[in-house]
Scaffold this active site. Structure first.
Site, PDB file in Angstrom:
ATOM      1  N   HIS A 203      27.231  22.439  34.445  1.00  0.00           N
ATOM      2  CA  HIS A 203      25.675  21.134  34.303  1.00  0.00           C
ATOM      3  C   HIS A 203      26.375  20.932  32.358  1.00  0.00           C
ATOM      4  CE1 HIS A 203      24.763  25.607  32.589  1.00  0.00           C
ATOM      5  NE2 HIS A 203      24.055  24.589  31.207  1.00  0.00           N
TER       6      HIS A 203
ATOM      7  N   TYR B 286      29.180  29.174  35.232  1.00  0.00           N
ATOM      8  CA  TYR B 286      29.444  30.489  33.969  1.00  0.00           C
ATOM      9  C   TYR B 286      28.354  32.357  34.375  1.00  0.00           C
ATOM     10  CZ  TYR B 286      26.016  28.855  30.958  1.00  0.00           C
ATOM     11  OH  TYR B 286      24.212  27.643  31.111  1.00  0.00           O
TER      12      TYR B 286
ATOM     13  N   TYR C  20      30.883  28.765  25.955  1.00  0.00           N
ATOM     14  CA  TYR C  20      30.022  28.114  24.952  1.00  0.00           C
ATOM     15  C   TYR C  20      30.188  28.336  23.912  1.00  0.00           C
ATOM     16  CZ  TYR C  20      26.037  26.107  28.024  1.00  0.00           C
ATOM     17  OH  TYR C  20      25.024  25.634  28.406  1.00  0.00           O
TER      18      TYR C  20
ATOM     19  N   ARG D 106      25.263  30.042  36.693  1.00  0.00           N
ATOM     20  CA  ARG D 106      24.578  28.811  35.928  1.00  0.00           C
ATOM     21  C   ARG D 106      26.160  27.935  37.066  1.00  0.00           C
ATOM     22  NH1 ARG D 106      21.445  26.673  33.475  1.00  0.00           N
ATOM     23  NH2 ARG D 106      21.074  25.192  35.024  1.00  0.00           N
TER      24      ARG D 106
ATOM     25  N   HIS E 243      23.732  19.902  29.336  1.00  0.00           N
ATOM     26  CA  HIS E 243      22.559  19.192  29.152  1.00  0.00           C
ATOM     27  C   HIS E 243      22.541  18.251  27.786  1.00  0.00           C
ATOM     28  CE1 HIS E 243      21.398  23.893  28.958  1.00  0.00           C
ATOM     29  NE2 HIS E 243      23.134  24.084  28.991  1.00  0.00           N
TER      30      HIS E 243
END
Lengths: 199, 240
Positions: B158, B145, B106, B155, B160
């Site tokens: 995905h 990640y 991120y 995870r 959000h």
């Protein structure tokens, strides 16, 4: 077998996670990408009424500060009118986004004090801000309200506050007034747990 | 007059607030019961947004932060509709997304995963649904990640998603996942949802019909917000 009702189901919520700022407040994540971030100015320049500051902290069940929370605010203007329900001042959005400081856990925002709003069945609700909290570890966003400590008379007859039987719990929704600054701490869990709503 | 009430949120369909295998939820979930509140204007109104608020490029994550070229990764179209529980489209509502880059990193000052930042990828986008409730984004597929929960948790890939609707009580943040990802069944965050059908609803299907041939693959993901309740023959007290 019977006929199907054919309703859809609401998409299940998922946590906003620790990096919610990327999507909803990218400047706080550390980069500029949009011409303008949304939700930075709740009341706008033309709003009537008393200019106020709201500040506080969010704590978890062991008293630790929640430093990655994002709070959305939704409120009426000083005349008690929500945007979309009537005419409000040009630039009054009534909605904003607030984040806590990554280091101190303190959040702070400026707005105008809302007026009383007619509630269900026409009973007046005391002035309040509607709040929605999301963060890592919160699976479904939490709804609550902030009432004003210097509105004791209106708070006493507020139909929502009066749903809360326990006086100590009722107080969790009332901000402490200090001039034009209101202090409002939110506790996710524990003895001072804020009242959250299923709305 | 007050707007129509919303259909009750089905708390058995949503994830549990306290899901011990998602460890952070243990101290961040209320212990008291939520106070059930019949809606007033405070819940049934909400903010609206228009094209003055956003720019056309905001829904193109391949271009909205590009500095020296396109971001690395699998080019995807993410599209679908925002509907309510009565299957009516929700037009002109704001949809915002954020995600990791193709390596699972991120762009956030608090993310320290060793996968590199992509200089050409910001990782967020936003758009308004059209008159039929449709939305579309172009982006790169995010990577899986690791995260600190158990010693070894990953995870699933995905994105959000944040959606508004017309009432503050419809406000929703969720995550969309990708068809066929073996990490979906192993994710403690997803497993905080007790009903498998609710999990399945968060998995976007590969949509070959919406691909751009020789350019981008596509996934379709419909988002459902709470619907308004019908109130036939309801006796309304004076003043309501």
């Amino acid at each position: 077998m019977v006929q199907s009702l054919h309703y859809l189901k609401e998409s299940a919520s998922q946590t906003a996670g620790p990096y919610v700022h990327i999507g909803l407040a990218p400047g706080a994540a550390g980069f500029d990408i949009y011409r303008q971030e949304l939700g930075r100015d709740i009341a706008g320049p033309n709003a009537q009424g008393e200019r106020i500051t709201v500040t506080g902290q969010v704590t978890d069940g062991v008293g630790a500060l929640v430093k990655d929370v994002l709070i959305e605010v939704w409120q009426a203007n000083a005349a008690g009118i929500y945007p979309g329900k009537g005419t409000v001042e040009n630039g009054f959005r009534g909605w904003g986004r607030v984040i806590s400081d990554f280091d101190t856990g303190v959040f702070s925002f400026e707005t105008v004090k809302p007026g009383a709003v007619a509630g269900r069945d026409g009973r007046m609700m005391a002035p309040h801000l509607n709040l929605w909290l999301v963060a890592r570890g919160i699976n479904v966003g939490l709804n609550t309200r902030m009432y004003f400590g210097d509105e004791a008379a209106a708070n006493t007859t507020d139909p929502v506050l009066n749903l809360i039987e326990n006086a100590h719990r009722r107080e969790t929704l009332v901000a402490r007034a200090d001039g034009d600054v209101y202090h409002f701490d939110i506790c996710l869990q524990g003895d001072d747990e804020t009242v959250f709503f299923d709305i | 007059m007050t707007a129509l009430d919303l259909i009750q949120r089905d708390r058995e369909w949503h994830p549990l607030a306290l899901a011990p295998d998602y460890k952070t939820s243990v101290v961040r979930s209320p212990r008291n019961a939520l106070l059930s509140l019949q809606s007033s204007d405070s819940e049934l109104t909400g903010p609206t947004f228009g094209h003055d608020d956003i720019d056309a490029i905001d829904n193109d994550l391949i271009r909205n932060y590009a500095k020296t070229g396109d971001p690395i990764g699998e080019r995807i179209i993410l599209h679908g509709r925002v509907l309510d529980e009565n299957a009516r489209p929700v037009p002109h509502t704001l949809v915002e997304i954020w995600q990791a880059n193709a390596g699972g990193r991120y762009r956030h000052k608090k993310d320290s995963y060793l996968a590199p930042i992509d200089p050409n990828f910001g990782g967020c986008g936003r758009t308004l649904t059209d008159a039929t409730g449709h939305y579309v984004f172009r982006t790169v597929k995010p990577g899986a990640y690791p995260w600190r929960n158990w010693v070894n948790n990953w995870r699933p890939a995905h994105i959000h998603i944040s959606v508004f609707g017309t009432a503050f009580a419809q406000r929703l943040i969720t995550q969309m996942y990708f068809e066929g990802d073996p990490l979906i069944a192993r994710c403690p965050i997803l497993k905080s949802i007790p009903d498998q059908r609710a999990i399945d609803q968060l998995v976007a299907a590969l949509d070959l019909n919406a691909t751009v041939p020789l350019d981008s693959i596509a996934y379709k993901f419909d988002i459902v917000l709470r619907g308004h309740r019908s109130t036939y023959f309801e006796n309304r007290p004076e003043g309501n």
